[in-house]
Motif scaffolding. Structure first.
Motif, short mmCIF file in Angstrom:
data_model
loop_
_atom_site.label_atom_id
_atom_site.label_comp_id
_atom_site.label_asym_id
_atom_site.label_seq_id
_atom_site.Cartn_x
_atom_site.Cartn_y
_atom_site.Cartn_z
N GLU A 21 17.15 -11.50 64.79
CA GLU A 21 18.75 -11.30 65.08
C GLU A 21 18.58 -12.90 63.97
OE1 GLU A 21 22.64 -13.98 67.23
OE2 GLU A 21 21.31 -11.61 67.26
N SER A 22 20.07 -13.01 63.13
CA SER A 22 20.31 -13.56 62.13
C SER A 22 21.41 -13.70 61.50
CB SER A 22 19.95 -12.65 60.70
OG SER A 22 20.18 -11.26 61.02
N THR A 23 21.85 -14.68 60.37
CA THR A 23 23.32 -14.89 60.07
C THR A 23 24.15 -13.42 59.83
OG1 THR A 23 22.55 -17.10 60.29
CG2 THR A 23 24.90 -16.41 58.96
N SER A 24 23.61 -12.50 58.96
CA SER A 24 24.27 -12.72 57.82
C SER A 24 23.53 -11.16 57.47
CB SER A 24 24.27 -12.55 56.36
OG SER A 24 23.76 -13.59 55.94
N HIS A 25 22.94 -11.15 55.98
CA HIS A 25 21.79 -9.48 56.23
C HIS A 25 20.42 -9.42 56.99
CE1 HIS A 25 19.40 -12.28 53.87
NE2 HIS A 25 20.79 -12.50 53.19
N GLY A 26 20.19 -10.42 57.40
CA GLY A 26 18.77 -9.75 58.91
C GLY A 26 17.49 -10.43 57.78
N TYR A 27 17.78 -11.40 56.63
CA TYR A 27 16.77 -12.08 56.06
C TYR A 27 17.10 -14.20 56.05
CZ TYR A 27 14.85 -7.49 54.98
OH TYR A 27 14.90 -6.13 54.72
N ASP A 28 18.35 -13.75 56.87
CA ASP A 28 18.55 -14.87 57.11
C ASP A 28 18.28 -15.53 58.38
OD1 ASP A 28 20.28 -13.69 57.11
OD2 ASP A 28 21.58 -15.14 56.89
N THR A 29 16.86 -16.03 59.48
CA THR A 29 16.40 -15.28 60.51
C THR A 29 17.03 -16.75 61.63
OG1 THR A 29 14.55 -13.86 59.40
CG2 THR A 29 14.69 -15.14 62.29
N LYS A 30 17.77 -16.25 62.54
CA LYS A 30 17.97 -17.95 63.17
C LYS A 30 17.45 -17.48 64.84
CE LYS A 30 22.23 -17.56 66.00
NZ LYS A 30 24.00 -17.83 66.70
N ASP A 31 17.01 -15.85 65.11
CA ASP A 31 15.95 -16.10 66.25
C ASP A 31 15.16 -15.13 66.09
OD1 ASP A 31 15.02 -16.20 68.87
OD2 ASP A 31 16.96 -16.81 69.89
N TYR A 32 13.34 -15.08 65.86
CA TYR A 32 12.72 -14.68 65.70
C TYR A 32 12.45 -13.66 66.91
CZ TYR A 32 11.47 -16.21 61.08
OH TYR A 32 11.20 -16.81 59.92
N LYS A 33 12.63 -14.72 68.08
CA LYS A 33 12.36 -12.84 69.54
C LYS A 33 13.62 -12.71 70.42
CE LYS A 33 8.28 -15.66 70.89
NZ LYS A 33 7.47 -16.38 72.36
N LEU A 34 14.39 -12.17 68.97
CA LEU A 34 15.50 -11.37 69.49
C LEU A 34 16.02 -10.10 68.88
CD1 LEU A 34 18.55 -13.74 71.15
CD2 LEU A 34 16.66 -12.20 72.64
N VAL A 35 16.33 -9.18 68.96
CA VAL A 35 16.57 -8.08 68.38
C VAL A 35 18.61 -8.65 68.32
CG1 VAL A 35 18.04 -6.17 68.45
CG2 VAL A 35 15.41 -6.86 69.35
N ASP A 36 18.80 -8.34 66.99
CA ASP A 36 20.18 -9.10 65.99
C ASP A 36 20.84 -7.90 67.09
OD1 ASP A 36 22.50 -9.06 64.51
OD2 ASP A 36 20.94 -10.17 63.23
N LYS A 37 21.94 -8.69 67.65
CA LYS A 37 23.00 -8.31 68.67
C LYS A 37 24.19 -7.91 68.20
CE LYS A 37 24.94 -13.17 69.00
NZ LYS A 37 24.37 -13.42 68.30
N ARG A 38 24.61 -7.43 66.44
CA ARG A 38 25.14 -6.46 66.32
C ARG A 38 23.92 -5.31 66.44
NH1 ARG A 38 25.09 -8.86 60.01
NH2 ARG A 38 23.09 -10.24 61.24
N LEU A 39 23.17 -5.09 66.82
CA LEU A 39 22.50 -3.89 66.79
C LEU A 39 22.27 -3.47 68.47
CD1 LEU A 39 20.06 -4.17 63.92
CD2 LEU A 39 21.90 -2.81 63.90
N GLY A 40 22.02 -4.57 69.34
CA GLY A 40 21.29 -4.51 70.82
C GLY A 40 21.46 -5.43 70.76
N ASP A 41 20.04 -5.36 71.93
CA ASP A 41 19.29 -6.34 72.46
C ASP A 41 18.35 -5.89 72.64
OD1 ASP A 41 19.05 -4.22 75.04
OD2 ASP A 41 21.01 -5.54 76.02
N ASN A 42 16.79 -6.75 72.94
CA ASN A 42 15.29 -6.19 73.53
C ASN A 42 15.47 -5.01 73.74
OD1 ASN A 42 15.79 -8.69 72.00
ND2 ASN A 42 13.32 -9.65 73.21
N VAL A 43 16.04 -5.29 75.04
CA VAL A 43 15.64 -3.34 76.01
C VAL A 43 16.33 -2.41 74.78
CG1 VAL A 43 16.91 -2.14 78.13
CG2 VAL A 43 15.95 -4.90 78.23
N ASP A 44 17.42 -2.75 74.21
CA ASP A 44 17.12 -1.73 73.73
C ASP A 44 16.88 -1.22 72.50
OD1 ASP A 44 20.06 -1.29 74.18
OD2 ASP A 44 20.87 -2.85 73.05
N PHE A 45 15.89 -2.45 72.31
CA PHE A 45 14.54 -1.67 71.45
C PHE A 45 13.42 -0.94 71.84
CE2 PHE A 45 11.29 -2.94 67.78
CZ PHE A 45 11.68 -1.47 66.71
N CYS A 46 13.09 -1.93 72.57
CA CYS A 46 12.02 -0.82 73.26
C CYS A 46 12.27 0.33 73.95
CB CYS A 46 12.11 -1.77 75.11
SG CYS A 46 11.20 -3.51 74.78
#
Length: 450
Positions: A59-84
């Motif tokens: 989970e990040s603010t813009s391009h993906g390398y400015d991390t906001k939360d290390y234990k969440l998949v970026d909400k623009r892509l989905g959630d942790n269940v989606d990535f599993c």
């Protein structure tokens, strides 16, 4: 014969770009784009790829390398269940999954930095960041300054000497291994990470999963500083990347051959025995089809990517030769949204795509592509031939960067062998210890010897 990553062919996915996600993460709700990313998996497997590098995902603010939360998949892509589910579907197709690990810096919205913004000198996280100075100011007018990656102040450098930071990041790695079953991590800005932290990371991942792969992004310097039994498994081979396109643009195979001799020659190669990560483009550099002066050179470029020493990687869309150049500091042209169904229909007759599939098949079938000893056989500015020798067999590769037909005569690397053209399946006979190969403009020849 070895670890899975030593013989892998990677497919590089930049999910925020390829899925058409917004470039700023300003939405409240989760958008489930992983089904779109999953639709690429059969295509990736059909290319002959055996592993995926997908990222960034945190989970990040813009391009993906400015991390906001290390234990969440970026909400623009989905959630942790989606990535599993994505990892499970990839594994079902025998595709390993490697993600980005952004451990040199965080974004400004990361909880520790926000606590410092709120509590200043009283924050328990003051020791988490480098160069914190409450007597100065930042470009964001925080009322304090800090060390930023390459003076990009949206990226705040972590203090990897701090025990609490290391423990936090190791916990993050363990979380991604346990929660999602990933097979490796590509370490962003690995040349900025503390060596002792990389050693500790390797010890930690080895203890959890023996064949877990740690690959570092390193652009300049001595790659052997970062790769070893107690360090990383691999790093990006930017030196070879440069040679692969400029050696063709200048019609100068000596540049590529010199790089390979310097790196991998059996006697004296400074990286002999190491498995470096090879690529011709990625999310940070211009697309290979945009870099080449002669469009047809893309065919021998890909031949060399797959057959020279290294772990080859294809960047999404470049398997049919899409264009993309940076615009100043803007990387967006390198990271376009692509509908894979439409793209495959539009590129059904792509000769580049057909060639990449052929190379993927050859790489899977010929162990010498991954493990063979390199031996140079023939070299001019415009023609280049070499062998990858494994035991009493291997492959012979010849490439031509000329716009004219060329004839190449080379001495057999292993006398008395039989040869088969792996593209036409025709037998090739040696006469008096010599192989005579006819190469069309920008053509490649790959022979199996047994």
């Amino acid at each position: 014969m070895g670890k899975w990553y030593e013989e892998a062919v990677f497919y590089h996915m930049y999910p925020i770009g390829m899925s058409g996600a917004p470039r700023r993460n300003e939405q409240e709700k989760i958008t489930h784009r992983f089904p779109m990313l999953e639709s690429w998996l059969p295509h990736i497997a059909q290319l002959g790829c055996t592993a995926i590098y997908i990222g960034p995902l945190f989970e990040s603010t813009s391009h993906g390398y400015d991390t906001k939360d290390y234990k969440l998949v970026d909400k623009r892509l989905g959630d942790n269940v989606d990535f599993c589910r994505f990892v499970k579907k990839a594994h079902d197709l025998n595709l390993k999954v490697v993600v980005d690990g952004v451990f040199n810096h965080t974004g400004r919205e990361f909880f520790a930095f926000q606590d410092i913004q709120k509590n200043r000198e009283s924050s328990v996280y003051c020791s988490w960041y480098r160069g914190l100075n409450f007597g100065w100011n930042s470009p964001y007018d925080d009322g304090f300054s800090y060390e930023a990656w390459r003076n990009c102040f949206e990226l705040v450098n972590l203090n990897l000497q701090e025990r609490a930071v290391r423990d936090y990041l190791l916990d993050v790695i363990g979380f991604w291994m346990d929660e999602f079953g990933i097979d490796g991590i590509r370490l962003d800005c690995a040349d900025c990470l503390d060596v002792s932290f990389m050693e500790e990371m390797r010890k930690f991942t080895d203890s959890k999963k023996e064949d877990f792969w740690l690959m570092g992004e390193v652009i300049h310097g001595d790659y052997s500083r970062y790769v070893g039994a107690h360090m990383l498994n691999s790093v990006t081979n930017y030196e070879l990347h440069k040679g692969l396109y400029s050696g063709h643009n200048d019609h100068n195979y000596f540049e590529i051959a010199h790089t390979i001799r310097r790196q991998f020659e059996a006697n004296g190669g400074i990286y002999r025995g190491l498995k470096l990560y090879s690529f011709v483009d990625n999310h940070d550099v211009d697309r290979i089809a945009s870099k080449l002066k002669v469009p047809g050179h893309i065919f021998p470029v890909y031949t060399l990517l797959y057959t020279l020493p290294g772990i080859p990687s294809i960047y999404y869309g470049s398997e049919w030769g899409i264009l993309g150049r940076k615009e100043g500091g803007n990387d967006e042209p390198l990271r376009p949204a692509i509908d894979i169904g439409e793209a495959l229909v539009e590129n059904a007759d792509s000769k580049i795509l057909e060639w990449v599939r052929t190379l993927g098949r050859i790489h899977q079938e010929q162990d010498a592509c991954a493990y063979g000893r390199y031996q140079e056989l023939f070299l001019t500015n415009r023609q280049y031939a070499f062998a990858r020798i494994l035991g009493d067999g291997g492959i012979v590769v010849a490439v031509n960067n000329d716009e004219q037909e060329a004839c190449v005569t080379i001495r057999e690397p292993l006398p008395g062998k039989s040869y088969q053209n792996l593209i036409t399946e025709e037998a090739v006979r040696a006469e008096n210890g010599l192989l005579s190969l006819k190469l069309g403009p920008n053509e490649s020849c790959i022979l199996a010897m047994a």
